[in-house]
Design an enzyme around this catalytic site. Structure first.
Site, PDB file in Angstrom:
ATOM      1  N   GLY A  96       5.173  -4.728   2.005  1.00  0.00           N
ATOM      2  CA  GLY A  96       4.112  -3.829   2.442  1.00  0.00           C
ATOM      3  C   GLY A  96       3.366  -3.287   1.238  1.00  0.00           C
ATOM      4  N   SER A  97       2.822  -2.095   1.394  1.00  0.00           N
ATOM      5  CA  SER A  97       1.950  -1.545   0.351  1.00  0.00           C
ATOM      6  C   SER A  97       2.778  -0.902  -0.769  1.00  0.00           C
ATOM      7  CB  SER A  97       1.013  -0.512   0.972  1.00  0.00           C
ATOM      8  OG  SER A  97       1.783   0.534   1.520  1.00  0.00           O
ATOM      9  N   GLU A 118       8.360  -6.419  -1.939  1.00  0.00           N
ATOM     10  CA  GLU A 118       7.266  -7.395  -2.046  1.00  0.00           C
ATOM     11  C   GLU A 118       5.991  -6.637  -1.720  1.00  0.00           C
ATOM     12  OE1 GLU A 118       7.146 -10.435  -2.995  1.00  0.00           O
ATOM     13  OE2 GLU A 118       9.150 -11.285  -2.763  1.00  0.00           O
ATOM     14  N   LEU A 119       5.136  -6.396  -2.733  1.00  0.00           N
ATOM     15  CA  LEU A 119       4.022  -5.452  -2.536  1.00  0.00           C
ATOM     16  C   LEU A 119       2.668  -6.116  -2.774  1.00  0.00           C
ATOM     17  CD1 LEU A 119       5.871  -2.534  -4.364  1.00  0.00           C
ATOM     18  CD2 LEU A 119       5.959  -3.107  -1.944  1.00  0.00           C
ATOM     19  N   CYS A 170      -1.503 -10.587   0.707  1.00  0.00           N
ATOM     20  CA  CYS A 170      -1.161  -9.942  -0.570  1.00  0.00           C
ATOM     21  C   CYS A 170      -1.630 -10.780  -1.752  1.00  0.00           C
ATOM     22  CB  CYS A 170       0.335  -9.716  -0.649  1.00  0.00           C
ATOM     23  SG  CYS A 170       1.254 -11.150  -0.127  1.00  0.00           S
ATOM     24  N   GLU A 192      -6.442  -3.062  -4.706  1.00  0.00           N
ATOM     25  CA  GLU A 192      -6.270  -4.185  -3.773  1.00  0.00           C
ATOM     26  C   GLU A 192      -7.248  -3.968  -2.616  1.00  0.00           C
ATOM     27  OE1 GLU A 192      -2.600  -4.193  -1.507  1.00  0.00           O
ATOM     28  OE2 GLU A 192      -2.598  -6.389  -1.463  1.00  0.00           O
TER      29      GLU A 192
HETATM   30  P1  NAP Z   1       2.426  -0.599   4.835  1.00  0.00           P
HETATM   31  O1  NAP Z   1       1.469   0.363   5.400  1.00  0.00           O
HETATM   32  O2  NAP Z   1       3.100  -0.263   3.550  1.00  0.00           O
HETATM   33  O3  NAP Z   1       3.514  -0.864   5.974  1.00  0.00           O
HETATM   34  C1  NAP Z   1       4.548  -1.804   5.795  1.00  0.00           C
HETATM   35  C2  NAP Z   1       5.718  -1.419   6.673  1.00  0.00           C
HETATM   36  O4  NAP Z   1       6.279  -0.196   6.177  1.00  0.00           O
HETATM   37  C3  NAP Z   1       5.333  -1.150   8.125  1.00  0.00           C
HETATM   38  O5  NAP Z   1       6.354  -1.609   8.961  1.00  0.00           O
HETATM   39  C4  NAP Z   1       5.242   0.363   8.146  1.00  0.00           C
HETATM   40  O6  NAP Z   1       5.409   0.927   9.415  1.00  0.00           O
HETATM   41  C5  NAP Z   1       6.415   0.702   7.255  1.00  0.00           C
HETATM   42  N1  NAP Z   1       6.442   2.079   6.769  1.00  0.00           N
HETATM   43  C6  NAP Z   1       5.401   2.933   6.606  1.00  0.00           C
HETATM   44  N2  NAP Z   1       5.867   4.113   6.150  1.00  0.00           N
HETATM   45  C7  NAP Z   1       7.209   4.004   6.019  1.00  0.00           C
HETATM   46  C8  NAP Z   1       8.240   4.877   5.599  1.00  0.00           C
HETATM   47  N3  NAP Z   1       8.000   6.122   5.208  1.00  0.00           N
HETATM   48  N4  NAP Z   1       9.523   4.424   5.589  1.00  0.00           N
HETATM   49  C9  NAP Z   1       9.794   3.175   5.961  1.00  0.00           C
HETATM   50  N5  NAP Z   1       8.856   2.296   6.393  1.00  0.00           N
HETATM   51  C10 NAP Z   1       7.573   2.701   6.410  1.00  0.00           C
HETATM   52  O7  NAP Z   1       1.754  -2.039   4.604  1.00  0.00           O
HETATM   53  P2  NAP Z   1       0.814  -2.856   5.602  1.00  0.00           P
HETATM   54  O8  NAP Z   1      -0.512  -2.170   5.651  1.00  0.00           O
HETATM   55  O9  NAP Z   1       1.533  -3.153   6.867  1.00  0.00           O
HETATM   56  O10 NAP Z   1       0.692  -4.224   4.800  1.00  0.00           O
HETATM   57  C11 NAP Z   1      -0.252  -4.428   3.808  1.00  0.00           C
HETATM   58  C12 NAP Z   1       0.378  -4.366   2.431  1.00  0.00           C
HETATM   59  O11 NAP Z   1       1.472  -5.265   2.359  1.00  0.00           O
HETATM   60  C13 NAP Z   1      -0.593  -4.804   1.354  1.00  0.00           C
HETATM   61  O12 NAP Z   1      -0.463  -3.962   0.230  1.00  0.00           O
HETATM   62  C14 NAP Z   1      -0.115  -6.205   1.025  1.00  0.00           C
HETATM   63  O13 NAP Z   1      -0.450  -6.651  -0.257  1.00  0.00           O
HETATM   64  C15 NAP Z   1       1.359  -6.069   1.190  1.00  0.00           C
HETATM   65  N6  NAP Z   1       1.986  -7.372   1.399  1.00  0.00           N
HETATM   66  C16 NAP Z   1       2.769  -7.915   0.404  1.00  0.00           C
HETATM   67  C17 NAP Z   1       3.337  -9.169   0.570  1.00  0.00           C
HETATM   68  C18 NAP Z   1       4.235  -9.775  -0.477  1.00  0.00           C
HETATM   69  O14 NAP Z   1       5.000 -10.671  -0.144  1.00  0.00           O
HETATM   70  N7  NAP Z   1       4.161  -9.331  -1.716  1.00  0.00           N
HETATM   71  C19 NAP Z   1       3.100  -9.884   1.736  1.00  0.00           C
HETATM   72  C20 NAP Z   1       2.293  -9.307   2.724  1.00  0.00           C
HETATM   73  C21 NAP Z   1       1.750  -8.045   2.553  1.00  0.00           C
HETATM   74  P3  NAP Z   1       4.153   1.290  10.342  1.00  0.00           P
HETATM   75  O15 NAP Z   1       3.453   0.003  10.616  1.00  0.00           O
HETATM   76  O16 NAP Z   1       4.792   1.892  11.522  1.00  0.00           O
HETATM   77  O17 NAP Z   1       3.291   2.241   9.554  1.00  0.00           O
END
Ligand code: NAP
Length: 473
Positions: free
Chosen positions: A228-229, A248-249, A282, A377
């Site tokens: 995630g982020s 993985e961010l 990502c 990003e």
């Molecule tokens: P995100 O907002 O960070 O959410 C990722 C996951 O974390 C979701 O399931 C989210 O739940 C959960 N989450 C949020 N707050 C949390 C907390 N306090 N404790 C535990 N879990 C929590 O990311 P996203 O917007 O879904 O995805 C986009 C990001 O992912 C981008 O930065 C992208 O680059 C990155 N990404 C990285 C890769 C890699 O392999 N490096 C691959 C794909 C994506 P909710 O949905 O309920 O908020």
């Protein structure tokens, strides 16, 4: 009205009085409903998973489950692609690619289940070890808490669940709130049709605060695997200092196009690499550094390519680019474009939000390092092009970031390719390929703000197992 999809927790299929409505990011239509879980559900799920540690599944049985899943995913690829398209607004063409990749992720995980071994330790190499035999066993780390993002709602869940099964670790999965349906369909397939016993995969749907935090903080969870982020990822790392936390961010992937490189091929590949799933990958190609001598020709070619992208509803066969995950994200990217224009960047194509609310695929030129479209990003359908004169300058610009996932160079020269491989400070460097390229068996992961691990079944299984030393005396 779509039915509520119950979540598997132990042997139960659980629903709640409150439900979470999953809506299409494209037109707001309802595509499903899932339970609104809380900390109590997390406790039940972790207890169910923990109970499974006492009854390990043998490696051959785990491998057969993973093989069955691969076969069924291949058969149902179209159904999965449609679910991904509906909940994530990922165009069907792109969603089909994701569903096909998930098959590979399971196949490679089955290989790992069959081949996981420890190492011989050469104890006799020191005097105290004389007469002793030493080796390591790979032991499951324990209950794995898996937290996944919205942008690959099937394959990034597969990258956590399949290696965990291969490693012998029961899982509690928290999928992204916007995209829980693909994850639940995968869980149902594994539990109902592939022979995965109850408790090995438990799913809790709900927000980061409602279920993510309790999962991260739970003392019976040995490892968190998070994609995630960066802000959320690093905050999890800080909250759970005694757990293994693999992250993985994000990234703002650079591509260097040398004058001797095949820049037409680069432009053709960037048509997908910068705009697939509207740039919500990502490793979406974001910062394009082009040698000044070919800059204008390259931009003209890229604009021609991008002009052919079809914008529309995700479930239309012809659509290449659809809506971003939320209206808020559309507004954010539009603001970043406007900020870049104020700073002197030029719009070569796009830059506007259509009447359908979809941001048009955008190419900016004259992008400067301090602009948000370069420094951060974007996670939107945008690439920014910057001209350079010397390779050293391009390498320095590409490295001028807090991210470090994948980077790329297009060149016909071996010395340039090797210089880029050595000097680009990233988890992966691609030559004559876009940084957006990924095979599911490769070690995939980043440096600095981009994370702290390598994903890919072979590597993930090692993260999810501990090396236990055995000494025979
Ligand atoms: P995100 O907002 O960070 O959410 C990722 C996951 O974390 C979701 O399931 C989210 O739940 C959960 N989450 C949020 N707050 C949390 C907390 N306090 N404790 C535990 N879990 C929590 O990311 P996203 O917007 O879904 O995805 C986009 C990001 O992912 C981008 O930065 C992208 O680059 C990155 N990404 C990285 C890769 C890699 O392999 N490096 C691959 C794909 C994506 P909710 O949905 O309920 O908020």
């Amino acid at each position: 009205m779509p039915e509520v999809t119950a979540v598997p927790i132990g042997a139960d299929r659980v629903t709640t009085d409150d439900e979470i409505v999953v809506s299409s990011p494209y037109d707001g239509s309802e595509v499903g409903r899932v339970p609104s879980c809380d900390a109590g559900h997390v406790d039940r799920a972790v207890a169910a998973a923990r109970g499974r540690l006492a009854e390990p599944l043998p490696a051959h049985a785990r491998a057969v489950i993973l093989d069955r899943a691969a076969a069924l995913l291949a058969e149902r690829q179209e159904d999965f692609a449609r679910t991904i398209a509906a909940e994530a607004a990922k165009p069907l063409k792109t969603a089909r690619v994701e569903a096909a990749r998930a098959v590979d992720t399971f196949r490679f995980s089955a290989v790992e289940a069959r081949s996981l071994t420890g190492d011989m330790v050469p104890l006799e190499a020191s005097a105290p070890g004389e007469g002793k035999l030493g080796f390591t066993l790979r032991v499951p780390i324990g209950v794995v808490g898996a937290i996944s993002p919205f942008n690959f709602p099937l394959n990034l869940v597969a990258h956590k669940v399949a290696p965990a099964i291969a490693a012998g670790c029961p899982v509690v999965l928290k999928p992204a709130s916007q995209t829980p349906l693909s994850a639940l369909a995968l869980a149902t397939l594994l539990l109902d049709e592939c022979g995965l016993p109850p408790g090995w995969l438990n799913v809790v749907t709900g927000s980061g605060g409602a279920v993510g935090d309790p999962l991260v903080l739970h003392e019976d969870v040995a490892m968190i695997t998070f994609t995630g982020s960066p802000p959320v990822g690093w905050s999890i790392r800080a909250k759970a200092p005694r757990k293994k936390v693999s992250l993985e961010l994000g990234n703002n992937s650079p591509v260097i196009v040398e004058a001797d490189g095949d820049w037409r091929t680069a432009a053709a590949k960037l048509k997908l690499a910068g705009f697939s799933h509207a740039g919500q990958s990502c490793i979406s190609s974001q910062r394009i550094y082009v040698h000044r001598s070919i800059h204008d020709d390259f931009v003209a070619e890229l604009v021609d390519q991008v002009a052919t992208l079809v914008v529309g509803p995700p479930l239309d066969e012809s659509t290449d680019v659809s809506a971003l995950i939320s209206a808020g994200d559309t507004n954010r990217v539009k603001e970043w474009i406007d900020e870049a224009i104020e700073g002197g960047a030029k719009v070569a194509i796009g830059g506007e939000v259509g009447d359908d609310g979809v941001l048009r695929p955008t190419v900016l030129t004259g992008v400067q390092p301090e602009m948000k479209v370069c420094a951060d990003e974007v996670f939107g359908p945008l690439v920014g092009v910057t001209a350079y004169d010397e390779l050293d300058e391009a390498l320095a610009l590409a490295n001028d970031t807090r991210y470090g996932l994948q980077a790329a160079v297009f060149t016909a020269r071996l010395d340039v390719a090797l210089a880029a491989a050595r000097r680009l400070d990233y988890g992966g460097v691609l030559v004559n390929e876009v940084p957006t390229w990924r095979a599911d068996q490769q070690p995939y992961g980043g440096l600095r703000d981009s994370g702290n691990t390598r994903e890919g079944p072979h590597y993930t299984v090692r993260e999810m197992t501990e090396a236990r030393l055995v000494v025979l005396s």
